[in-house]
Design a protein around this motif. Structure first.
Motif, short mmCIF file in Angstrom:
data_model
loop_
_atom_site.label_atom_id
_atom_site.label_comp_id
_atom_site.label_asym_id
_atom_site.label_seq_id
_atom_site.Cartn_x
_atom_site.Cartn_y
_atom_site.Cartn_z
N LEU A 222 0.80 -1.23 0.00
CA LEU A 222 0.00 0.00 0.00
C LEU A 222 0.84 1.28 0.00
N ARG A 223 2.14 1.19 0.28
CA ARG A 223 2.94 2.41 0.29
C ARG A 223 3.26 2.86 -1.13
N SER A 224 3.45 4.18 -1.29
CA SER A 224 3.79 4.67 -2.63
C SER A 224 5.24 4.32 -2.97
N ASN A 225 6.03 3.96 -1.94
CA ASN A 225 7.41 3.51 -2.21
C ASN A 225 7.46 2.02 -2.52
N ALA A 226 6.30 1.39 -2.59
CA ALA A 226 6.27 -0.06 -2.84
C ALA A 226 5.67 -0.38 -4.20
N TRP A 227 5.70 0.61 -5.13
CA TRP A 227 5.26 0.31 -6.48
C TRP A 227 6.20 -0.74 -7.09
N PRO A 228 5.74 -1.45 -8.11
CA PRO A 228 6.57 -2.54 -8.64
C PRO A 228 7.98 -2.09 -9.00
N SER B 267 0.88 -3.31 -6.85
CA SER B 267 0.76 -3.51 -8.29
C SER B 267 -0.32 -2.65 -8.92
N GLY B 268 -1.15 -1.98 -8.07
CA GLY B 268 -2.21 -1.13 -8.62
C GLY B 268 -1.88 0.36 -8.47
N TYR B 269 -0.68 0.70 -7.98
CA TYR B 269 -0.15 2.06 -7.93
C TYR B 269 -0.96 2.97 -7.00
N TYR B 270 -1.34 2.47 -5.83
CA TYR B 270 -2.00 3.30 -4.84
C TYR B 270 -0.97 4.22 -4.21
N ALA B 271 -1.35 5.47 -3.95
CA ALA B 271 -0.44 6.39 -3.28
C ALA B 271 -1.23 7.37 -2.44
#
Lengths: 316, 555
Positions: free
Chosen positions: B466-472, B479-483
């Motif tokens: 869920l973190r914005s630093n955890a994008w793929p 994997s869905g680019y939540y930020a």
């Protein structure tokens, strides 16, 4: 004859090489890799990189393949990623289990198939013939895994005669009788389908032979019916059946996958399916090479047996 | 067979009869063997009764036979990653701490007590001084140090007995382990890491005998030695792992003579084995079989919601789910209750948010799941400007760890969405291919994808997804680019904070925001189940999905 056999065996080598290259290529091409499969939810790029280094999966693909091939020539099949043990140990155990199952099924198939075929031919158009012909047709048409499940419901759950799954080591504390006990249902389920083919083929082959002049000669010589049928007719009829037995053994080994799954039999077919799922490349490679080698060997054996039975083949 | 057939040439008639006779003899043996088993008096556990290796005290009866879902990969606790392996290891080994009986909180095990420094960097454990490994070697601070050094230090002489896939995940923050006294051990962390204590209770934190590692090297996984309630006896490949009770167990010896773990991969076969008495206890009963087994008076079925969340990842990078109204609409449109009741036959419960209820303290009890309200969903879709209907692509997996019944679930979801004018085209993938596609990010490929996680702590899942630093592209699983910067801050803080109440407050707040933002459709939490013969006492399915058999006995 010996030269013929030797040549056939040497021909196996390029086949195995091709098969292993194909298996390696396919395992590499399909998405997913062993590290990811092992790590599951925790397959972060960091964890994957660390694990790939530990498993030596970070080296270039051709290097991996050549290393594997080189080790194979010294009898080293490598170490399974998913099972953490030498591939060869796993293959040996699993293949022994499959051979036991397929071997038992082969015996049952020959007894049932040949007996039914001979009786049906000798008693052509009588009730025995009808029963065996219809029986063979039914056997042919029924999928073995379905038969396996019916067997479990009837013989394990209702009657409680046989265990529903598992296998015990033949030389373990439980002894060989216990193995047979576990073997009856899976081997029979596997054999029944294959027997249908053998029965039909034996019947038609016997019918053809029984009509020939030399059989009439033998009968008019005063030989007993039993000798005429078994020694004179069957001996010649079997020549057409033998190559099909070779093919059927392949079918038994391949069809064992379903039976192994339903009965929880620890054979090589089930091992391969699992290994593909976990992307265990070395285990798949080893298994495929072993199975391919067995197929080639079985076909060779069938050809040699036919050559022994039929001198015309030997002379060509 | 070949030789027999070749021999026919020399004297076909007689030889043939010999062969036929021997074939007949074999089939008679087979038949006799069948007759043998037809004896009316079969013990309730024929598989274990005749195995002297597993027999213990006569008065404790036969060992418990457990139907496992697969052959274990290894019994080295540091090498394995699958819950199937954990279920054996948890009975062979102990860790410094362990989960409490009915929750994922921790309590003392081989450590009697511990202190955490104020900066959260130093953990000091006092160890039991009355414990030996099964091989006789003593359990002490040096043994603890050995366990973690072997996993984490690439220069350790036994590091090559690995691999250790999860070491970095759970203990990557450990900078150094020091044996301060014989029975005092100190862990220094490189940065504060709150989940550390509960990670020690995870099966990767179980402790193996250093002497066994040194003796068996990389094959120690087949020759395990721990301190647990059961002692390893033998492992017959693809057939069984046999353990016997440890009469000297520090927490009191178990009430059964031993345990036999049998790998039975086919779920239907596990059920028939239980019904026929071949096994005493099975796990992961398929949904369709739970109800009939529950009605069988010879059996008991137990269920327990686990630390598991099943959800749909939505693609926030592209239309239509870049609009929060569309994401909320999806949460309203899907009938989760019907999914868990009808498709999953009650083997799961409805999930309200991104943290599973099983985590207790971290779960926000005020959260309500989005109700099933297709009317509300249609309004939101209308507002978002998709009132005329919209086509989306939906990634579905054929199976996979924790994915429950993904294909029927995908189809049921598809039907619900059609009701509100969303036409979802399903694309199905084999599990490993699916992970490859989804973990790399779904932008440009799909609008929604199934996913499920099962974790040991409440921290890992939101931190990695869920973190914005955890994008793929950053190596995470978002994997869905939540930020959302607020969520980022809360998650970072909760990870380093050592006070549990503070941690809970941050997680509760995070859950409220995430449920409102709806980057996922929150669907279900899996209930672990086990079915066993009615005479088995003292077994509780644990929320960790492990299989703790210490207190089991037969009535």
């Amino acid at each position: 004859m010996r030269v013929y056999a030797l040549r056939r065996i040497v021909q196996v080598i390029p086949v195995l090489f091709g098969v292993s290259l194909l298996a390696f290529g396919m395992m590499v091409l399909i998405p997913g890799d062993p590290a990811r499969a092992i790590l599951g939810s925790y397959a972060t790029p960091e964890n994957i990189a660390t694990l790939e280094r530990q498993l030596a999966l970070d080296r270039p693909l051709p290097v991996q393949y050549v290393t594997w091939l080189g080790n194979l020539l010294t009898g080293d099949f490598g170490r399974s990623y998913s099972l953490n043990r030498p591939v060869l140990d796993e293959l040996t155990e699993r293949f022994a289990a499959t051979l036991l199952l397929a071997g038992a099924a082969l015996l049952i198939m020959l007894v049932l198939g040949l007996t039914a075929g001979i009786i049906a031919a000798v008693k052509q158009h009588r009730w025995q013939d009808r029963v065996f012909t219809v029986g063979a047709l039914v056997g042919l048409s029924v999928p073995s895994f379905w038969l396996a499940m019916i067997f479990i419901v009837v013989f394990s759950l209702r009657l409680g005669w046989f265990p529903t799954s598992g296998m015990r080591p033949a030389f373990g504390p439980s002894g060989p009788m216990d193995v047979l006990h576990h073997l009856v249902l899976p081997a029979t389920a596997l054999a029944l389908v294959a027997s249908g083919v053998i029965a039909r083929l034996t019947r038609s082959s016997m019918l053809e032979v029984l009509r020939q002049d030399y059989v009439r000669t033998a009968t008019s010589k005063g030989l007993t019916r039993r000798v005429v049928i078994l020694r004179h007719a069957f001996r010649n009829a079997i020549v057409t059946v033998v190559p099909v037995v070779g093919v059927q053994v392949g079918f038994l080994l391949g069809g064992a996958v379903y039976i192994e799954t339903v009965f929880g039999w620890p054979g090589i077919g089930r091992m391969l399916v699992t290994a593909i799922g976990t992307r265990d490349i070395l285990l798949v490679q080893g298994g495929v090479v072993l199975v391919a080698f067995t197929y080639v060997l079985l076909n060779l054996a069938a050809d040699l047996v036919q050559a022994v039975l039929d001198p015309r083949i030997r002379l060509q | 067979m070949t030789t027999q057939m070749q021999r026919w040439t020399s004297g076909p008639g007689r030889r043939l009869r010999t062969v036929m006779a021997s074939l007949l003899a074999v089939s008679l043996v087979l038949a006799a063997c069948g007759g043998d088993a037809a004896d009316p008096e079969t013990p309730d556990d024929p598989d274990a009764a005749d195995d002297p290796g597993a027999a213990g005290d006569a008065d404790l009866g036969d060992p418990l036979v457990v139907g496992q879902v697969a052959e274990p990969a290894s019994l080295d606790p540091h090498q394995v990653t699958a819950v199937n392996d954990f279920r054996i290891n948890i009975n062979l080994y102990d860790g410094l701490v362990r989960y409490e009986d009915d929750s994922l909180g921790v309590e003392p095990a081989l450590a009697t007590d511990w202190e955490i420094s104020d900066d959260g960097l130093l953990y000091t454990f006092a160890l039991r001084d009355d414990v030996s490994f099964h091989d006789g070697s003593p359990f002490d601070a040096e043994a603890v140090k050995f366990n973690f050094d072997r996993m984490l230090d690439e220069d350790h002489p036994d590091h090559d007995t690995g691999p250790f896939p999860l070491a970095n995940q759970f203990f990557g923050q450990v900078a150094e382990v020091r044996a301060v006294e014989d029975h005092v051990v100190e862990f220094e962390l490189s940065q504060p890491f709150a989940p550390f204590l509960s990670n020690l209770a995870y099966p990767t934190g179980l402790l193996i005998s250093p002497a066994a590692v040194e003796e068996h090297g990389e094959d120690v996984g087949r020759n395990p030695s721990g301190t647990g309630p059961y002692v390893f006896v033998e492992w017959l490949g693809n057939e069984r792992v046999t353990l016997e009770r440890n009469p000297d167990y520090w927490d009191g010896p178990p009430g059964v003579s031993g345990v036999v773990f049998r790998p039975i991969t086919e779920s239907q076969t596990r059920v028939t084995e239980l019904l026929s008495g071949g096994v005493d206890l099975i796990v992961e009963v398929p949904p369709d079989d739970v109800a009939p087994l529950r009605d069988d008076s010879d059996l008991t079925v137990q269920e327990q919601a686990g630390p598991h969340v099943w959800f749909l990842i939505l693609n926030l990078a592209e239309a239509p789910f870049d609009d929060v109204r569309m994401r909320q609409a999806l949460n309203y449109a899907i009938d989760k209750q019907s999914l868990v009741d009808d498709v999953l036959q009650g083997t799961a419960s409805v999930a309200a948010g991104p943290i599973a209820e099983a985590f207790g303290w971290a779960y926000n009890p005020d959260l309500e799941p989005y109700p099933y309200d297709p009317e509300r969903a249609r309004e939101l879709i209308e507002e978002a400007g998709y009132g005329d209907g919209v086509d989306v692509t939906f990634f579905v997996t054929e199976g996979g760890s924790g994915m429950l019944d993904p294909v029927p679930m995908g189809e049921a979801i598809q039907a619900d969405l059609r009701e509100v004018g969303i036409d979802a085209a399903i694309e199905t993938y084999e599990w490993n291919s699916f992970l490859d596609e989804v973990n790399a990010g779904i932008e440009g490929k799909a609008d929604m994808a199934q996913m499920a996680w099962m974790t040991a702590d409440p921290d890992t899942l939101p931190y990695l997804t869920l973190r914005s630093n955890a994008w793929p592209e950053d190596g995470g699983f978002n994997s869905g680019y939540y930020a959302n910067p607020e969520v980022d801050a809360l998650l970072e803080a909760a990870q380093v904070e050592t006070d549990q109440d503070e941690r809970a407050r941050r997680y509760h707040e995070m859950q409220e925001i995430v449920v409102e933002d709806a980057p996922w459709v929150f669907v279900a939490s899996w209930k672990q189940n086990a079915a066993m013969s009615a005479d088995i006492q003292g077994f509780e399915v644990h929320p960790s999905f492990l299989l703790r058999l210490h207190d089991v006995s037969r009535s």
